[in-house]
Design an enzyme around this catalytic site. Sequence first.
Site, PDB file in Angstrom:
ATOM      1  N   HIS A 261       0.957  -0.737   0.004  1.00 38.94           N
ATOM      2  CA  HIS A 261      -0.213   0.001   0.248  1.00 38.94           C
ATOM      3  C   HIS A 261       0.514   1.497   0.021  1.00 38.94           C
ATOM      4  O   HIS A 261       1.526   1.186   0.859  1.00 38.94           O
ATOM      5  CB  HIS A 261      -1.176  -0.162   1.294  1.00 38.94           C
ATOM      6  CG  HIS A 261      -2.259   0.677   1.359  1.00 38.94           C
ATOM      7  ND1 HIS A 261      -2.390   1.923   2.236  1.00 38.94           N
ATOM      8  CD2 HIS A 261      -2.758   1.511   0.520  1.00 38.94           C
ATOM      9  CE1 HIS A 261      -3.261   2.985   2.426  1.00 38.94           C
ATOM     10  NE2 HIS A 261      -3.680   2.154   0.707  1.00 38.94           N
TER      11      HIS A 261
ATOM     12  N   HIS B  31       6.823  19.395 -14.088  1.00 36.93           N
ATOM     13  CA  HIS B  31       7.406  17.728 -14.813  1.00 36.93           C
ATOM     14  C   HIS B  31       8.489  17.669 -13.919  1.00 36.93           C
ATOM     15  O   HIS B  31       9.363  16.692 -13.803  1.00 36.93           O
ATOM     16  CB  HIS B  31       7.535  18.370 -15.976  1.00 36.93           C
ATOM     17  CG  HIS B  31       8.379  17.202 -16.989  1.00 36.93           C
ATOM     18  ND1 HIS B  31       8.146  15.791 -16.563  1.00 36.93           N
ATOM     19  CD2 HIS B  31       9.578  17.288 -17.129  1.00 36.93           C
ATOM     20  CE1 HIS B  31       8.559  14.886 -17.627  1.00 36.93           C
ATOM     21  NE2 HIS B  31       9.879  16.137 -18.020  1.00 36.93           N
TER      22      HIS B  31
ATOM     23  N   TYR C 183       5.319  13.987 -22.856  1.00 34.15           N
ATOM     24  CA  TYR C 183       4.556  14.112 -21.174  1.00 34.15           C
ATOM     25  C   TYR C 183       4.154  12.954 -20.625  1.00 34.15           C
ATOM     26  O   TYR C 183       3.200  13.035 -19.787  1.00 34.15           O
ATOM     27  CB  TYR C 183       4.432  15.350 -20.687  1.00 34.15           C
ATOM     28  CG  TYR C 183       5.430  16.502 -20.920  1.00 34.15           C
ATOM     29  CD1 TYR C 183       5.878  16.861 -19.996  1.00 34.15           C
ATOM     30  CD2 TYR C 183       4.835  17.047 -21.798  1.00 34.15           C
ATOM     31  CE1 TYR C 183       7.059  17.917 -19.573  1.00 34.15           C
ATOM     32  CE2 TYR C 183       5.880  18.601 -21.773  1.00 34.15           C
ATOM     33  CZ  TYR C 183       6.775  18.888 -20.865  1.00 34.15           C
ATOM     34  OH  TYR C 183       7.420  19.670 -20.961  1.00 34.15           O
ATOM     35  N   ALA C 184       4.186  12.134 -21.867  1.00 31.66           N
ATOM     36  CA  ALA C 184       3.040  10.903 -21.378  1.00 31.66           C
ATOM     37  C   ALA C 184       3.661   9.884 -20.009  1.00 31.66           C
ATOM     38  O   ALA C 184       4.795   8.824 -20.163  1.00 31.66           O
ATOM     39  CB  ALA C 184       2.955   9.993 -22.255  1.00 31.66           C
ATOM     40  N   ASN C 185       3.368  10.247 -18.955  1.00 37.07           N
ATOM     41  CA  ASN C 185       4.537   9.775 -18.256  1.00 37.07           C
ATOM     42  C   ASN C 185       3.032  10.121 -17.150  1.00 37.07           C
ATOM     43  O   ASN C 185       2.891  10.905 -16.638  1.00 37.07           O
ATOM     44  CB  ASN C 185       5.072  10.662 -17.454  1.00 37.07           C
ATOM     45  CG  ASN C 185       6.369  10.539 -18.727  1.00 37.07           C
ATOM     46  OD1 ASN C 185       6.803  10.314 -19.107  1.00 37.07           O
ATOM     47  ND2 ASN C 185       7.054  11.464 -18.448  1.00 37.07           N
TER      48      ASN C 185
END
Length: 131
Positions: A20, A98, A120-122
Site C-alpha cells: 500500500h 514536470h 509528457y506521457a508519464n
Amino acid sequence: MKKNGILNAPLSRVIAELGHTDYIVIADCGLPIPPGVERIDLALKPGLPAFLDTLELVLADMQVERAVFANEISQHNPVIEHAATSMLDGKPIGHVPHAEFKQLSRGARAVIRTGEASPYANVILYSGVIF
C-alpha cells in the site's frame, strides 16, 4: 508458463511485490530514470509499446489507489491525458510540475519505460489494497 495478465517477468514481479502506497512510474521513452531505481525497459522502437497499451495492461493487474501526471501533459499531450484519465476510472488524479514529477520518480519501486514518443506521457501509479 503464465497464460494471463502481464507476461513480462520483471514487471509482473514488481506489481506482485507492491505494498500500500508504493508506486511505479509508466514512462515515455524520454523520461530520465534515476540511478538506483529499477528500470523495466519495454521499449522496442518509437511508439512500441505505446504508453496507453502499457497502462491498460498494468491497470488490469495492479490495484491503483491514485495517479499523478505532470502538469505539462494537459497542454502538450491532452489526447493521452484524456485517454489515461478515462482508464483510471474515477481514481483520484493529481498533477505536479514536470521537475517535481522527475524528483518523485526517485522513490518509485520501478520505472517502466515504454516506446511512447510523445511529450509528457508519464504517470505515477500508487498502489492501493485489495480489501
